[in-house]
Design a protein around this motif. Sequence first.
Motif, short mmCIF file in Angstrom:
data_model
loop_
_atom_site.label_atom_id
_atom_site.label_comp_id
_atom_site.label_asym_id
_atom_site.label_seq_id
_atom_site.Cartn_x
_atom_site.Cartn_y
_atom_site.Cartn_z
N GLY A 96 0.81 -1.21 0.00
CA GLY A 96 0.00 0.00 0.00
C GLY A 96 0.84 1.26 0.00
O GLY A 96 0.54 2.22 -0.70
N ILE A 97 1.92 1.25 0.78
CA ILE A 97 2.82 2.40 0.83
C ILE A 97 3.49 2.59 -0.52
O ILE A 97 3.57 3.71 -1.04
CB ILE A 97 3.87 2.22 1.95
CG1 ILE A 97 3.19 2.31 3.32
CG2 ILE A 97 4.99 3.25 1.82
CD1 ILE A 97 4.07 1.89 4.48
N LEU A 98 3.98 1.50 -1.12
CA LEU A 98 4.61 1.59 -2.44
C LEU A 98 3.64 2.13 -3.48
O LEU A 98 3.99 2.99 -4.29
CB LEU A 98 5.13 0.22 -2.88
CG LEU A 98 6.37 -0.31 -2.19
CD1 LEU A 98 6.67 -1.72 -2.66
CD2 LEU A 98 7.56 0.59 -2.40
N ASP A 99 2.43 1.61 -3.47
CA ASP A 99 1.45 2.04 -4.46
C ASP A 99 0.97 3.46 -4.24
O ASP A 99 0.48 4.10 -5.18
CB ASP A 99 0.26 1.07 -4.51
CG ASP A 99 0.54 -0.13 -5.38
OD1 ASP A 99 1.45 -0.05 -6.24
OD2 ASP A 99 -0.13 -1.15 -5.23
N ALA A 100 1.10 3.98 -3.03
CA ALA A 100 0.71 5.37 -2.76
C ALA A 100 1.74 6.37 -3.29
O ALA A 100 1.43 7.54 -3.47
CB ALA A 100 0.51 5.57 -1.26
N SER A 101 2.94 5.90 -3.58
CA SER A 101 3.98 6.78 -4.09
C SER A 101 3.63 7.27 -5.49
O SER A 101 3.15 6.51 -6.33
CB SER A 101 5.33 6.05 -4.13
OG SER A 101 6.30 6.86 -4.77
N LEU A 102 3.89 8.54 -5.74
CA LEU A 102 3.67 9.10 -7.06
C LEU A 102 4.83 8.79 -7.99
O LEU A 102 4.71 8.89 -9.21
CB LEU A 102 3.46 10.61 -6.97
CG LEU A 102 2.25 11.04 -6.13
CD1 LEU A 102 2.19 12.56 -6.04
CD2 LEU A 102 0.96 10.46 -6.69
N ASP A 103 5.97 8.43 -7.42
CA ASP A 103 7.15 8.09 -8.20
C ASP A 103 7.18 6.59 -8.50
O ASP A 103 6.80 5.78 -7.65
CB ASP A 103 8.43 8.45 -7.44
CG ASP A 103 8.59 9.93 -7.25
OD1 ASP A 103 8.23 10.69 -8.17
OD2 ASP A 103 9.08 10.33 -6.18
N PRO A 104 7.65 6.21 -9.68
CA PRO A 104 7.77 4.80 -9.98
C PRO A 104 8.88 4.17 -9.14
O PRO A 104 9.96 4.75 -9.01
CB PRO A 104 8.13 4.76 -11.47
CG PRO A 104 8.61 6.12 -11.81
CD PRO A 104 8.04 7.05 -10.81
#
Length: 125
Positions: A41-49
């Motif tokens: 969830g934290i990774l997917d919330a990032s706007l950066d790839p």
Amino acid sequence: GVVEVDTFVGDTRLFTGYVHDLTERKQREDAIRVRERLLEGILDASLDPLFQINQHGIIQTCNSAATRLFGWTRNEFLGNNISMVVGGEQSGHHDQYLRNYMGTGVAKIIGKRRQLVAQHRGSQN
């Protein structure tokens, strides 16, 4: 302990067994699954790839921003070399950078913030 059991054919067989409580193990496994979902969830919330690669440059994990920006699905990324998105003059050198790091432990490129040319699914470098 050991138990004697008479069979249907008149033989006596010895059986032994044990009981092992798996409650704590199952609780640890559940906690790991919860942490994994939280991290996803934290990774997917990032706007950066974001990508996680192994020592050979093979993509292990990526986030939703990576799929949106580069045009591949998560399943298309997973198991492939990160060089599929490395563009420009770095594209031919990336695997060697990894080998150098793995062989020496010296991070000349890895861990440094840089802006690089990247390759979208439909582009040619």
